[in-house]
Design an enzyme around this catalytic site. Sequence first.
Site, PDB file in Angstrom:
ATOM      1  N   THR A   1      10.793  16.956  -1.029  1.00 27.98           N
ATOM      2  CA  THR A   1      10.645  18.344   0.149  1.00 27.98           C
ATOM      3  C   THR A   1      10.547  19.693  -0.218  1.00 27.98           C
ATOM      4  O   THR A   1      10.316  19.925   1.123  1.00 27.98           O
ATOM      5  CB  THR A   1      11.478  17.381   0.992  1.00 27.98           C
TER       6      THR A   1
ATOM      7  N   PHE B   1       8.355  10.986   4.672  1.00 31.59           N
ATOM      8  CA  PHE B   1       7.559  10.433   5.505  1.00 31.59           C
ATOM      9  C   PHE B   1       8.206   9.105   6.120  1.00 31.59           C
ATOM     10  O   PHE B   1       8.199   9.099   7.326  1.00 31.59           O
ATOM     11  CB  PHE B   1       6.505   9.665   4.975  1.00 31.59           C
ATOM     12  N   ARG B   2       9.611   9.236   5.495  1.00 28.12           N
ATOM     13  CA  ARG B   2      10.681   7.809   5.924  1.00 28.12           C
ATOM     14  C   ARG B   2      11.646   8.622   7.126  1.00 28.12           C
ATOM     15  O   ARG B   2      12.171   7.842   7.396  1.00 28.12           O
ATOM     16  CB  ARG B   2      11.192   6.860   4.831  1.00 28.12           C
TER      17      ARG B   2
ATOM     18  N   HIS C   1       5.260   3.572  -6.827  1.00 27.77           N
ATOM     19  CA  HIS C   1       4.298   3.533  -5.374  1.00 27.77           C
ATOM     20  C   HIS C   1       2.952   4.207  -5.636  1.00 27.77           C
ATOM     21  O   HIS C   1       2.285   4.281  -4.643  1.00 27.77           O
ATOM     22  CB  HIS C   1       5.364   3.732  -4.174  1.00 27.77           C
TER      23      HIS C   1
ATOM     24  N   CYS D   1     -16.999   1.086  -3.276  1.00 30.40           N
ATOM     25  CA  CYS D   1     -16.912   1.281  -4.726  1.00 30.40           C
ATOM     26  C   CYS D   1     -18.674   1.104  -5.149  1.00 30.40           C
ATOM     27  O   CYS D   1     -19.264   0.285  -4.345  1.00 30.40           O
ATOM     28  CB  CYS D   1     -16.703   0.232  -5.513  1.00 30.40           C
TER      29      CYS D   1
ATOM     30  N   CYS E   1     -19.069  -2.258  -7.222  1.00 21.06           N
ATOM     31  CA  CYS E   1     -19.099  -2.981  -6.467  1.00 21.06           C
ATOM     32  C   CYS E   1     -18.941  -3.517  -5.740  1.00 21.06           C
ATOM     33  O   CYS E   1     -18.321  -4.481  -5.278  1.00 21.06           O
ATOM     34  CB  CYS E   1     -17.575  -4.024  -7.534  1.00 21.06           C
TER      35      CYS E   1
ATOM     36  N   SER F   1      17.637   7.726  -1.306  1.00 20.58           N
ATOM     37  CA  SER F   1      18.218   7.362  -0.324  1.00 20.58           C
ATOM     38  C   SER F   1      18.876   6.212  -1.017  1.00 20.58           C
ATOM     39  O   SER F   1      20.212   5.554  -0.382  1.00 20.58           O
ATOM     40  CB  SER F   1      18.437   7.270   1.048  1.00 20.58           C
TER      41      SER F   1
ATOM     42  N   ASN G   1      21.544  13.720  -4.165  1.00 18.37           N
ATOM     43  CA  ASN G   1      21.650  13.816  -3.200  1.00 18.37           C
ATOM     44  C   ASN G   1      21.848  14.697  -1.616  1.00 18.37           C
ATOM     45  O   ASN G   1      23.151  14.338  -1.869  1.00 18.37           O
ATOM     46  CB  ASN G   1      20.877  12.379  -3.053  1.00 18.37           C
TER      47      ASN G   1
HETATM   48 ZN   LIG Z   1     -15.151  -1.664  -7.276  1.00 17.76          ZN
END
Ligand SMILES: [Zn+2]
Length: 253
Positions: free
Chosen positions: A33, A40-41, A126, A159, A162, A201, A225
């Site tokens: 931050t 975002f949360r 993530h 893509c 594919c 958090s 924190n």
């Molecule tokens: Zn692909």
Amino acid sequence: MIASDLHSGVEQLGEMIAEASIVVPFTGAGISTGAGIPDFRSPGGLWTVNRPIPFDEFVASSDARNETWRRRFAMEPTFAAARPGRGHRALASLYKAGKIPAVVTQNIDNLHQMSGFSADDVVELHGNTTYARCIGCGQAYALSWVKQRFDMMGSAPNCAACEGPIKTATISFGQAMPDEAMRRATELAQQCDLFLAIGSSLVVWPAAGFPLMAKESGARLVIINNEPTDQDDVADLVIHHDIGEALGPFVGN
Ligand SMILES: [Zn+2]
């Protein structure tokens, strides 16, 4: 134990780092931050304004894909302008000194890599929003490639190899956690003798399980924190201060 003030917290943290041979940091939104990335949360954050689009919806609907990409392009000036803060730089210093083998992060902003960590030593739970991948074959794409085609065709491209849908390389809501990142994070939590939970958090599972796993494996646990967390009670040291201020003294060490 909660540090009585910033100075004593930093002092105790310094002693613990000096005594440890393997330090594993685990970082959340709070470290970024101060570097220009909004949480975002948090209340009023992006995800409380725009409902996140879950993975299955993204795969099933071209409208959902277009909306997801429009939101991502709207965020690009923010992500492009973000630079590592003192917290990132402090961890990079300890990494270069050989204290930290790798960082485990919930963040998707690429700032640990930018601060000097090798990409192989950033365990992203993530994913990463600074590039894209095909969901079908895994082919990587630059965001500029996606943007150029989106602007040309008015919709998200598929893509080139594919025809699968292309998404930022993040883990969306409803998408499985990445196996390899989970395996490495587990290994790091079990091997370290000092685990630093920084700017998280500690409410998003399974990621929030790693500090407890480290503690149960015999490591000392430090939580840094701004706000209290559910795991403050089990930590050996808790520093409730700004992350840049708490870690700033370790930049260049
Ligand atoms: Zn692909």
